[in-house]
Motif scaffolding. Structure first.
Motif, mmCIF file in Angstrom:
data_model
loop_
_atom_site.group_PDB
_atom_site.id
_atom_site.type_symbol
_atom_site.label_atom_id
_atom_site.label_comp_id
_atom_site.label_asym_id
_atom_site.label_seq_id
_atom_site.Cartn_x
_atom_site.Cartn_y
_atom_site.Cartn_z
ATOM 1 N N CYS A 81 0.848 -1.180 0.000
ATOM 2 C CA CYS A 81 0.000 0.000 0.000
ATOM 3 C C CYS A 81 0.894 1.244 0.000
ATOM 4 O O CYS A 81 2.071 1.174 0.369
ATOM 5 C CB CYS A 81 -0.946 -0.006 1.197
ATOM 6 S SG CYS A 81 -0.110 0.156 2.780
ATOM 7 N N TYR A 134 6.068 11.623 -6.136
ATOM 8 C CA TYR A 134 4.818 11.934 -6.832
ATOM 9 C C TYR A 134 4.026 10.647 -7.091
ATOM 10 O O TYR A 134 2.831 10.564 -6.834
ATOM 11 C CB TYR A 134 5.123 12.639 -8.160
ATOM 12 C CG TYR A 134 3.904 13.268 -8.787
ATOM 13 C CD1 TYR A 134 3.577 14.595 -8.522
ATOM 14 C CD2 TYR A 134 3.067 12.536 -9.620
ATOM 15 C CE1 TYR A 134 2.454 15.174 -9.076
ATOM 16 C CE2 TYR A 134 1.929 13.106 -10.172
ATOM 17 C CZ TYR A 134 1.629 14.423 -9.903
ATOM 18 O OH TYR A 134 0.508 14.996 -10.445
ATOM 19 N N HIS A 135 4.745 9.655 -7.586
ATOM 20 C CA HIS A 135 4.142 8.359 -7.903
ATOM 21 C C HIS A 135 3.484 7.749 -6.661
ATOM 22 O O HIS A 135 2.332 7.297 -6.706
ATOM 23 C CB HIS A 135 5.248 7.442 -8.435
ATOM 24 C CG HIS A 135 4.804 6.035 -8.639
ATOM 25 N ND1 HIS A 135 4.143 5.620 -9.769
ATOM 26 C CD2 HIS A 135 4.925 4.947 -7.842
ATOM 27 C CE1 HIS A 135 3.870 4.336 -9.655
ATOM 28 N NE2 HIS A 135 4.331 3.898 -8.504
ATOM 29 N N LYS A 138 0.490 9.983 -5.457
ATOM 30 C CA LYS A 138 -0.626 9.897 -6.402
ATOM 31 C C LYS A 138 -1.344 8.554 -6.233
ATOM 32 O O LYS A 138 -2.568 8.506 -6.239
ATOM 33 C CB LYS A 138 -0.073 10.058 -7.825
ATOM 34 C CG LYS A 138 -1.107 10.128 -8.932
ATOM 35 C CD LYS A 138 -1.795 11.479 -8.942
ATOM 36 C CE LYS A 138 -2.695 11.665 -10.156
ATOM 37 N NZ LYS A 138 -3.636 10.588 -10.436
ATOM 38 N N ARG A 139 -0.557 7.503 -6.103
ATOM 39 C CA ARG A 139 -1.150 6.182 -5.932
ATOM 40 C C ARG A 139 -2.012 6.150 -4.666
ATOM 41 O O ARG A 139 -3.132 5.654 -4.663
ATOM 42 C CB ARG A 139 -0.046 5.123 -5.823
ATOM 43 C CG ARG A 139 -0.611 3.714 -5.986
ATOM 44 C CD ARG A 139 0.146 2.681 -5.182
ATOM 45 N NE ARG A 139 1.349 2.230 -5.882
ATOM 46 C CZ ARG A 139 2.091 1.202 -5.460
ATOM 47 N NH1 ARG A 139 1.742 0.528 -4.371
ATOM 48 N NH2 ARG A 139 3.173 0.857 -6.110
ATOM 49 N N MET A 141 -3.472 8.635 -3.240
ATOM 50 C CA MET A 141 -4.698 9.432 -3.426
ATOM 51 C C MET A 141 -5.702 8.673 -4.302
ATOM 52 O O MET A 141 -6.893 8.647 -4.021
ATOM 53 C CB MET A 141 -4.362 10.795 -4.049
ATOM 54 C CG MET A 141 -3.636 11.701 -3.059
ATOM 55 S SD MET A 141 -3.233 13.326 -3.746
ATOM 56 C CE MET A 141 -2.087 13.933 -2.486
ATOM 57 N N ASP A 142 -5.197 8.041 -5.367
ATOM 58 C CA ASP A 142 -6.088 7.304 -6.270
ATOM 59 C C ASP A 142 -6.745 6.114 -5.560
ATOM 60 O O ASP A 142 -7.881 5.749 -5.850
ATOM 61 C CB ASP A 142 -5.313 6.791 -7.495
ATOM 62 C CG ASP A 142 -4.935 7.939 -8.431
ATOM 63 O OD1 ASP A 142 -5.499 9.048 -8.272
ATOM 64 O OD2 ASP A 142 -4.068 7.738 -9.312
ATOM 65 N N GLN A 143 -5.991 5.506 -4.642
ATOM 66 C CA GLN A 143 -6.534 4.337 -3.939
ATOM 67 C C GLN A 143 -7.282 4.725 -2.656
ATOM 68 O O GLN A 143 -7.550 3.867 -1.809
ATOM 69 C CB GLN A 143 -5.398 3.367 -3.602
ATOM 70 C CG GLN A 143 -4.802 2.693 -4.837
ATOM 71 C CD GLN A 143 -3.586 1.844 -4.500
ATOM 72 O OE1 GLN A 143 -3.074 1.895 -3.384
ATOM 73 N NE2 GLN A 143 -3.126 1.061 -5.458
ATOM 74 N N HIS A 144 -7.546 6.027 -2.498
ATOM 75 C CA HIS A 144 -8.274 6.549 -1.332
ATOM 76 C C HIS A 144 -7.611 6.214 -0.014
ATOM 77 O O HIS A 144 -8.282 6.043 1.008
ATOM 78 C CB HIS A 144 -9.731 6.058 -1.340
ATOM 79 C CG HIS A 144 -10.398 6.318 -2.647
ATOM 80 N ND1 HIS A 144 -10.735 7.577 -3.061
ATOM 81 C CD2 HIS A 144 -10.738 5.474 -3.662
ATOM 82 C CE1 HIS A 144 -11.269 7.505 -4.281
ATOM 83 N NE2 HIS A 144 -11.275 6.242 -4.670
ATOM 84 N N GLU A 145 -6.259 6.120 -0.031
ATOM 85 C CA GLU A 145 -5.525 5.978 1.226
ATOM 86 C C GLU A 145 -5.179 7.358 1.758
ATOM 87 O O GLU A 145 -5.181 7.600 2.947
ATOM 88 C CB GLU A 145 -4.208 5.241 0.979
ATOM 89 C CG GLU A 145 -4.267 3.750 1.015
ATOM 90 C CD GLU A 145 -2.844 3.229 0.884
ATOM 91 O OE1 GLU A 145 -2.135 3.241 1.893
ATOM 92 O OE2 GLU A 145 -2.448 2.844 -0.237
ATOM 93 N N LYS A 148 -6.735 14.069 -0.731
ATOM 94 C CA LYS A 148 -6.305 14.847 -1.901
ATOM 95 C C LYS A 148 -5.759 16.194 -1.441
ATOM 96 O O LYS A 148 -6.453 16.961 -0.776
ATOM 97 C CB LYS A 148 -7.476 15.052 -2.860
ATOM 98 C CG LYS A 148 -7.856 13.783 -3.602
ATOM 99 C CD LYS A 148 -8.224 14.055 -5.059
ATOM 100 C CE LYS A 148 -8.131 12.807 -5.916
ATOM 101 N NZ LYS A 148 -9.134 11.794 -5.561
#
Lengths: 218, 218
Positions: A81, A134-135, A138-139, A141-145, A148
């Protein structure tokens, strides 16, 4: 390179880091370095070309290893994660700087000066470091961990938190009475960073209904 | 001091800040400074005693004004809540550095070098800065505005966040394509710091039940 050559090279590097830290790069001469390392001044040009070559070699060596650590972490922890991945990156970045704390201090200070060499280091190594963070962010944020938030500002803050203890050991010692490269400091600081990641970056997991409440409902 | 003397002094200070930033303190000679300022080299000893005296004058001037701003904020906002007090301190500290961004960069870099002068600055100005932040954070914790957390680490983080954009303008420009002393950056950065104070330091106020829910219940 033979063992003896390697040893001479290391002696010169150690002397340079010590003197650059104490007197600054401009305030240190090739003669000072060779005197401190107890080697013949001609050897600077043999191993590094010039004082500038030695400086470049120190900076590149620091960033090569640092980026290697981050890239390796990303590769080997690919499926973890984002929170775990970020914490592993932070931990390894701290340990790396702790193990090279004299060099770290010099490098972090030196890259605040506006030279062609520093610009090149920025556009290669620090761009890569940014892309890695960044990677991961971003991951998350995209996975709602992660919540934003503006990623650039988080990376600027992260970089500040990662470099502060090594750029500013004297401030931490004189003002806070802590020794930033010692193990107890690193452990506590890492706990603090973990808590920052959990409470500032992570979306709180929903409050679980205590078991006894559900039990009575049933 | 007459206006003409004052003008000469300012010209020398501006030239020194410019050259110290570009070439480092050790890499800049008295001759360079006077050439850049277009004044007679003898004037350095008249106004500052020596190059070292000029350096000391720059550092002391920076910290005197900086501490004055923080102390004034504390005095005039005595009754405000800790959150408001901290945010006002952060805002004024950012604006002060923005207005003196060349000097700030040089000062933040210079105090990472271990000299007698820097130790004296630490034990006077940076100790005072720590006490001010300590006071505000402790008050916030005592009044249950802020979560209980290790204050030294928060101050180290705060100092990192406050100095980063001015110590590292080049990193922020080359890597993040932002200009750290411009107004839009300061505005966004202050928003980011506010959000950090609210979500990281502050105890969340309890979630209010939306009015329409209460309305239907009635």
């Amino acid at each position: 390179m033979t063992d003896a050559q390697d040893c001479t090279r290391i002696k010169m590097i150690d002397a340079a880091i010590k003197l650059f830290n104490a007197q600054g790069y401009s305030g240190t001469s090739v003669r000072d370095i060779c005197h401190e390392a107890n080697v013949n001044p001609a050897l600077i040009s043999y191993y590094f070309g010039s004082k500038k070559g030695l400086l470049e070699s120190l900076l590149v060596q620091f960033f090569e290893e640092y980026l290697h650590i981050l890239e390796e972490t990303l590769a080997e922890q690919g499926e973890h994660c984002a929170r775990q991945l970020l914490l592993t990156c932070l931990k390894r970045a701290l340990i790396y700087q702790q193990e090279n704390h004299h060099l770290s201090r010099f490098v972090h200070r030196e890259i605040t000066i506006d030279t062609m060499l520093v610009r090149e280091l920025m556009s290669t190594y620090l761009m890569k470091e940014k892309h890695i963070f960044y990677h991961v962010l971003k991951r998350g944020m995209d996975q709602h961990e992660f919540k934003k938030q503006p990623i650039d500002f988080i990376i600027i803050q992260l970089r500040g938190m990662l470099t502060m203890p090594f750029l500013h050991p004297q401030y931490i010692r004189e003002v806070h009475h802590l020794v930033s490269h010692e193990q107890y400091f690193i452990n506590h600081y890492l706990q603090y960073l973990t808590q920052w990641v959990d409470s500032y970056l992570c979306i709180r997991t929903k409050v679980k209904v205590p078991t006894f409440v559900r039990a009575t409902t049933v």
